[in-house]
Write an enzyme that holds these catalytic residues in place. Structure first.
Site, PDB file in Angstrom:
ATOM      1  N   THR A   4      -8.108 -21.377 -16.027  1.00 46.48           N
ATOM      2  CA  THR A   4      -9.176 -20.568 -15.330  1.00 46.48           C
ATOM      3  C   THR A   4      -8.787 -20.456 -13.915  1.00 46.48           C
ATOM      4  OG1 THR A   4     -11.312 -20.027 -14.812  1.00 46.48           O
ATOM      5  CG2 THR A   4     -10.875 -22.398 -14.876  1.00 46.48           C
TER       6      THR A   4
ATOM      7  N   ASP B  51      -1.078 -27.409  -2.382  1.00 44.54           N
ATOM      8  CA  ASP B  51      -0.880 -27.791  -3.630  1.00 44.54           C
ATOM      9  C   ASP B  51       0.055 -29.038  -3.632  1.00 44.54           C
ATOM     10  OD1 ASP B  51      -0.811 -28.116  -6.381  1.00 44.54           O
ATOM     11  OD2 ASP B  51      -0.146 -26.167  -6.752  1.00 44.54           O
TER      12      ASP B  51
ATOM     13  N   GLY C 163       0.676 -30.615  -6.018  1.00 45.57           N
ATOM     14  CA  GLY C 163       1.661 -30.546  -7.431  1.00 45.57           C
ATOM     15  C   GLY C 163       2.735 -29.823  -7.436  1.00 45.57           C
TER      16      GLY C 163
ATOM     17  N   THR D 167       6.578 -29.260  -5.466  1.00 43.92           N
ATOM     18  CA  THR D 167       7.656 -30.115  -4.748  1.00 43.92           C
ATOM     19  C   THR D 167       7.684 -29.273  -3.668  1.00 43.92           C
ATOM     20  OG1 THR D 167       8.312 -31.020  -6.916  1.00 43.92           O
ATOM     21  CG2 THR D 167       9.625 -31.003  -4.860  1.00 43.92           C
TER      22      THR D 167
END
Length: 544
Positions: free
Chosen positions: A167, A371, A373, A375
């Protein structure tokens, strides 16, 4: 009335347990996807070279931060990926079905622009209804049939980020425009996928597990990997702290190889498409009195480190230099009065030259998603071109990135990023250079899609900052990182951050503040209740 020593010790222990820092140490792992994690002893970023030294395709070897959970009365151990860009915890069922992502999708994990989570037409329509028709809950047959027609028409694919939620928040797709940024593919490598190699949870063996009588859990990724299952709640132990009745999902079928611990804003929970949110881990920690505020601080460590840590309800002053500066998160969608993703304003970006002068490559307020998450980092085209030019790089169409001189990997130059609140974080250019071959280096900053309203900073930039995420007040506090194994930890009360001065330096950590009480070697705890009870305990022993 006189309290005995046992009673006082019990009070001290209770006070500490109620508002003590909650730390998760995570290990850093690399891989093309969650199906392709690196070996235990390999934590360096990796890239795959094909078809020559310059005319090549590079496959992004993403960064994953893995933590260990024990779930249920049976204490099933699960290693999950920590993710600040998503908000749901889900783990593998002990008897789940492992499926494979389509080969065509697996072959497209490159630096191409991903759109993140893929939603079908049915889900897009549902999001519009949630915003404009909140009382309507029944779908028409036409809406159900529409899901057959969309597939990837509205959304592309790619696996450049590791955030994994379905979402975008209520009303995110009210205009049906693809939003590129924090989200990304989860993996799925094919027949070798064992699904349970990082643990699983057997609900039948846990006396404390309760299944929710709700809609099924479902996550689908841009690379067509997915997870479906059930919702429930049970006791979850993390770093010797047990969270009672924590809500999470148990996947019965997935093409991913590892579960996810999402600790982002509640607006990104998958249940928002059903018009409700729940207490994810940061919110539940606060609700249970384990921490006083839904706040955590993140220390990613150096680029070649194999471990880092996240501290809930506290700040480690040894891990940063100077002062923490707080900035408000930006609203993600005009229809929503609060942020749903961790996005902050950047005012300008300068690049330091070899002579010491600076070149401006971005000016004016620009939204940037933080972020961990991801790289790599992703900026708009004009900013990327200016950065490439400042570094004397050459853009390679075949690679989709700037090829730069490998000498920059040893450079002391920096990219200076000024966030809102006039806080500048200096990012070593060496952290942005990736070795693709012995003689070829790539700039680890890529072009963000023109359809995105924000840029994205991944861990190659964020590791230069010590970042505190305040989910209650929608704030982020930043300071220049200080790499050290020492600790100077302060518990944060309900009123928020009061001491924003770091004690760290580039070579060593600092000392405690005068208002802190020594709790254990290398750790400073500021807790008035603990201090009061400890004083009572000392006085008692003196009197008797």
């Amino acid at each position: 009335m006189r309290l005995n020593s046992v009673a006082l010790l019990s009070l001290v222990a209770t006070a500490l347990a109620a508002k003590a820092p909650f730390k998760i140490d995570f290990e850093v792992r690399r891989g093309e996807s969650k199906d392709d994690l690196s070996p235990e002893d390999d934590s360096n970023p990796r890239f795959v070279k094909r078809d020559g030294s310059l005319d090549m395709t590079l496959t992004n070897k993403q960064t994953f931060y893995m933590a260990t959970l024990k779930i249920g009365s049976n204490e099933d151990e699960n290693r999950v990926l920590e993710d600040t860009g998503s908000s749901d915890l889900w783990v593998m069922s002990h008897d789940l079905k492992c499926v494979s992502a389509p080969i065509s999708k697996r072959n497209e994990r490159s630096f191409g622009h991903g759109t993140g989570v893929k939603l079908n037409e049915r889900e897009l329509m549902q999001k519009r209804k949630n915003l404009y028709q909140p009382s309507r809950t029944i779908e028409t047959d036409e809406e159900k049939e529409a899901s057959e027609k969309i597939h990837n028409k509205l959304f592309g694919f790619g696996s450049i980020y590791s955030t994994v939620y379905i979402t975008e928040g209520p009303g995110a797709y009210s205009t049906f425009s693809p939003l590129v940024g924090t989200e990304g593919g989860s993996g799925g490598s094919g027949g070798s996928n064992t699904c349970r190699s990082y643990g699983s949870f057997n609900t039948e063996n846990s006396d404390t597990f309760k299944k929710n009588n709700t809609n099924d859990f479902e996550i689908q990724y841009a690379d067509d990997t997915s997870a479906i299952g059930i919702w429930g709640y049970d006791d979850v132990t993390i770093s010797n702290v047990t969270v009672k009745d924590l809500s999470f999902a148990i996947a019965n079928e997935t093409s991913s190889d590892v579960g996810v611990l999402g600790i982002g804003l509640p607006g990104l929970e998958v249940t928002t498409q059903l018009r409700y949110t729940y207490q994810n881990l940061p919110l539940k920690l606060k609700a249970d009195g384990i921490i006083a505020k839904s706040l955590y601080s993140l220390y990613l460590n150096t680029a070649d480190a194999k471990a880092g840590s996240i501290l809930f309800g506290a700040i480690d002053h040894a891990k940063y230099q100077g002062d923490l500066v707080t900035v408000k998160m930006m609203r993600t969608y005009s229809q929503i009065s609060y942020p749903v993703r961790i996005q902050v304003p950047v005012l300008k970006i300068d690049v330091e030259s070899s002579s010491g002068s600076t070149t401006n490559i971005l000016s004016g307020t620009t939204g940037v998603v933080l972020d961990t998450g991801s790289t790599l980092s992703y900026v708009f085209s004009d900013t990327l071109q200016s950065l490439g030019k400042a570094l004397n790089g050459q853009y390679s169409n075949s690679v989709g990135a700037y090829v730069v001189n490998c000498n920059l990997a040893d450079s002391s130059r920096t990219v200076d990023i000024e966030f809102g609140g006039n806080k500048t974080i200096k990012v070593p250019i060496s952290d942005l250079v990736l070795q693709a071959s012995k003689s070829t280096c790539i700039l680890g900053v890529m072009q963000q899609s023109s359809s995105s309203s924000y840029m994205l900073f991944g861990d190659n930039i964020l590791r230069s900052a010590y970042i505190v995420y305040d989910l209650d007040d929608y704030e982020v506090s930043l300071a220049q990182v200080s790499y050290t194994n020492k600790e100077s930890i302060e518990v944060i009360g309900a009123s928020g951050i009061t001491n924003s001065s770091g004690s760290g330096t580039t070579s060593s950590s600092g000392t405690s503040t005068s208002t802190s009480t020594r709790h254990s070697a290398g750790s400073i705890i500021s807790n008035p209740v603990y201090g009061l009870l400890l004083s009572l305990l000392i006085s008692y022993y003196v009197l008797v």
